[in-house]
Scaffold this active site. Structure first.
Site, PDB file in Angstrom:
ATOM      1  N   HIS A 188       0.834  -1.203   0.000  1.00  0.00           N
ATOM      2  CA  HIS A 188       0.000   0.000   0.000  1.00  0.00           C
ATOM      3  C   HIS A 188       0.868   1.252   0.000  1.00  0.00           C
ATOM      4  O   HIS A 188       1.006   1.941   1.005  1.00  0.00           O
ATOM      5  CB  HIS A 188      -0.935  -0.005   1.215  1.00  0.00           C
ATOM      6  CG  HIS A 188      -1.993  -1.049   1.128  1.00  0.00           C
ATOM      7  ND1 HIS A 188      -1.946  -2.234   1.825  1.00  0.00           N
ATOM      8  CD2 HIS A 188      -3.121  -1.092   0.394  1.00  0.00           C
ATOM      9  CE1 HIS A 188      -3.002  -2.963   1.546  1.00  0.00           C
ATOM     10  NE2 HIS A 188      -3.736  -2.295   0.666  1.00  0.00           N
ATOM     11  N   HIS A 192       1.396   1.511  -5.883  1.00  0.00           N
ATOM     12  CA  HIS A 192       0.079   0.873  -6.012  1.00  0.00           C
ATOM     13  C   HIS A 192      -0.966   1.893  -6.450  1.00  0.00           C
ATOM     14  O   HIS A 192      -1.794   1.605  -7.324  1.00  0.00           O
ATOM     15  CB  HIS A 192      -0.322   0.246  -4.682  1.00  0.00           C
ATOM     16  CG  HIS A 192      -1.778  -0.114  -4.591  1.00  0.00           C
ATOM     17  ND1 HIS A 192      -2.360  -1.085  -5.386  1.00  0.00           N
ATOM     18  CD2 HIS A 192      -2.778   0.389  -3.818  1.00  0.00           C
ATOM     19  CE1 HIS A 192      -3.648  -1.183  -5.086  1.00  0.00           C
ATOM     20  NE2 HIS A 192      -3.927  -0.288  -4.157  1.00  0.00           N
ATOM     21  N   HIS A 228      -7.134   6.717  -3.292  1.00  0.00           N
ATOM     22  CA  HIS A 228      -8.013   5.719  -2.675  1.00  0.00           C
ATOM     23  C   HIS A 228      -7.391   5.005  -1.483  1.00  0.00           C
ATOM     24  O   HIS A 228      -8.102   4.454  -0.641  1.00  0.00           O
ATOM     25  CB  HIS A 228      -8.451   4.688  -3.716  1.00  0.00           C
ATOM     26  CG  HIS A 228      -7.435   3.634  -3.981  1.00  0.00           C
ATOM     27  ND1 HIS A 228      -6.301   3.859  -4.747  1.00  0.00           N
ATOM     28  CD2 HIS A 228      -7.347   2.338  -3.564  1.00  0.00           C
ATOM     29  CE1 HIS A 228      -5.581   2.760  -4.805  1.00  0.00           C
ATOM     30  NE2 HIS A 228      -6.184   1.826  -4.100  1.00  0.00           N
ATOM     31  N   ASP A 229      -6.062   4.967  -1.354  1.00  0.00           N
ATOM     32  CA  ASP A 229      -5.402   4.335  -0.211  1.00  0.00           C
ATOM     33  C   ASP A 229      -4.522   5.320   0.544  1.00  0.00           C
ATOM     34  O   ASP A 229      -3.557   4.930   1.200  1.00  0.00           O
ATOM     35  CB  ASP A 229      -4.547   3.151  -0.678  1.00  0.00           C
ATOM     36  CG  ASP A 229      -5.320   1.851  -0.711  1.00  0.00           C
ATOM     37  OD1 ASP A 229      -6.330   1.749   0.005  1.00  0.00           O
ATOM     38  OD2 ASP A 229      -4.936   0.936  -1.467  1.00  0.00           O
ATOM     39  N   ASP A 338      -8.806  -1.429  -8.335  1.00  0.00           N
ATOM     40  CA  ASP A 338      -8.154  -1.645  -7.044  1.00  0.00           C
ATOM     41  C   ASP A 338      -7.662  -3.074  -6.877  1.00  0.00           C
ATOM     42  O   ASP A 338      -6.662  -3.312  -6.188  1.00  0.00           O
ATOM     43  CB  ASP A 338      -9.144  -1.284  -5.927  1.00  0.00           C
ATOM     44  CG  ASP A 338      -8.475  -1.189  -4.578  1.00  0.00           C
ATOM     45  OD1 ASP A 338      -7.254  -0.945  -4.529  1.00  0.00           O
ATOM     46  OD2 ASP A 338      -9.167  -1.358  -3.560  1.00  0.00           O
TER      47      ASP A 338
END
Length: 478
Positions: A188, A192, A228-229, A338
């Site tokens: 993460h 990524h 998103h992360d 994702d």
């Protein structure tokens, strides 16, 4: 002599100079030193959002998310006792960033594109190819793949001009986003995020979406993919809950990581003032819809989204002229992006599989060290990369991408399903070669049916309330 500089051109073969694009006050550098010289040691920040363990207390594991650290040495953080810094308030950063808000936009939009050189430029020309090697691209940009890729796509769609985005604010936002991903996470991290953004771009170009999505939809989709992360700590939601992490309390044990990613993204948007020129109602709506996309990546809600998607396809009632239906398709596209690692060519997919599994195992090592129950798929002595990946593909990835292929029956969809089938077979072959060793290390009285049930249980457990660590390949929560 002190010289002020608004926005330096960033060579792709150099890292982002934090002393140039600092989130603290004016951008300046001394004319007596090189622009890309060594930054002030005080500005070499530790890992943002790092986890600190107090080893002196054997009865509990204290977790602290360290946000936007700007002082202290990395060597001190590596000791048995890490200093826990107070969280600096958002208002403090907001105040310090106001110095940049009045800087006029005097930089042509093409200035960053002109700086792309050599192989990096060639790769960007083929950014829509499904076999795009994000690892190579990250090396060519010296670790700035997320900044470079996201800016390129925003500019390629004409979104910078269309939404009148200030170049200084946009660049600061992208730099801060990349910085807030933890580079020491095996999986993460910003690479990524860049990979998901590239996959999202591939999906946005699919005929069913390309002919229907508005520029606003595309802007939302790219921003959601890039953030998103954001700030992922490298452990999953159950870990945060059982260690009484403050984020679990803040978000009431519900979509903890996704809420954290969303609110972190909103914080950076407001800190940089990227959309401050929009009417307040419009910017708030954008933040809410950005959150809706990011929250959709919560793997615990996988079945809900998949059932709804399947129902729409069965009833053939998706209406792409409807803003709500387009938004739902963006959610499904982001979910696919994702967890698309199993659908990449073997050379890329294998690397992602190894990285996400190592992150699982690192969490398991921490849990063992502190005598906590080891989360599913996080025990390196009981699991292998192969069995984790096969279980993930069977119970999570294949059902999702099968429905996506029903919606968008294109060459790309068939390519993804083809790669996933080949990758699953490759992992199966590797498992067969390792079977004698595995059986000797851990004899199993379970037959094939029991093993399948165990795999299904682990996958469904992850889908029912766990996050990243319990679901391989990044299907994870966030």
């Amino acid at each position: 002599m002190e010289v002020c500089y608004q926005l330096p051109v960033l060579p792709l073969d150099r890292p982002v100079p934090k002393h140039v694009l600092s989130r603290r006050g004016a951008i300046s550098f001394s004319s007596s030193s090189s622009l890309f010289g060594a930054p002030d040691p005080r500005q070499l920040s530790q890992r943002r959002g790092a986890i600190s363990y107090d080893s002196s207390d054997q009865t509990a594991l204290y977790i602290r998310m360290l946000a936007r650290l700007s002082c202290g040495s990395t060597s001190a953080a590596s000791g048995p006792e890490r200093r826990v810094h107070r969280l600096l308030s958002f208002q403090r950063y907001l105040h310090s960033s106001r110095l940049l808000r009045g800087v006029p936009q005097q930089i042509p939009l093409h200035i960053l594109d002109e700086d792309y050189t050599g192989q990096a430029r060639c790769m960007l020309e083929k950014v829509g190819n499904w076999n795009f090697d994000i690892f190579l691209f990250d090396r060519l940009t010296n670790g700035n793949s997320l900044i470079t890729l996201t800016y390129h796509l925003l500019n390629q769609y004409g979104l910078v001009e269309l939404f009148q985005l200030d170049m200084v604010k946009l660049w600061r936002f992208l730099v801060m986003v990349q910085e807030d991903y933890h580079s020491d996470n095996p999986y993460h991290n910003a690479v990524h995020a860049a990979d998901v953004t590239q996959a999202m771009y591939c999906y946005l170009r699919e005929p069913m979406l390309a002919k229907s999505l508005t520029s606003y939809d595309i802007l939302l989709g790219l921003l959601a993919a890039a953030t998103h992360d954001l700030g992922h700590p490298g452990v999953n939601q159950p870990f945060l809950i059982k260690t009484d992490h403050y984020l679990a309390t803040l978000y009431r044990n519900t979509s903890v990581l996704e809420n954290h990613h969303w609110k972190s993204a909103v914080g950076l948007l407001r800190e940089t003032g990227l959309f401050s020129h929009l009417p307040p109602e419009d910017s708030l709506n954008l933040e809410r819809e950005l959150g809706s996309l990011i929250l959709a990546t919560d793997i615990s809600r996988q079945n809900d989204y998949l059932s709804r998607f399947r129902m729409h396809l069965d009833q053939e009632n998706l209406c792409l002229t409807s803003a709500s239906h387009r938004h739902f398709l963006l959610q499904m596209a982001l979910k696919c992006a994702d967890i698309c690692n199993p659908c990449r060519p073997w050379e890329l997919s294998k690397q992602w599989s190894e990285k996400v599994t190592e992150e699982f195992f690192q969490q398991g090592d921490i849990e063992k060290k502190h005598k906590l129950e080891v989360s599913p798929l996080c025990d390196r002595e009981r699991n292998t990369v192969g069995n984790i990946q096969i279980g993930f593909m069977t119970y999570v990835a294949e059902p999702l991408f099968a429905e996506w292929a029903r919606f968008s029956d294109t060459r790309l969809s068939q390519t993804m399903l083809g790669h996933m089938g080949l990758n699953k077979a490759s992992w199966g072959s590797l498992l067969q070669e390792q079977t004698p060793i595995s059986e000797e290390a851990e004899p199993s009285a379970a037959g094939p049916d029991r093993e399948e049930a165990a795999a299904r249980r682990d996958s469904s457990a992850a889908a029912g309330g766990t996050s990243s660590k319990e679901i391989p390949q990044g299907s994870r929560e966030s």
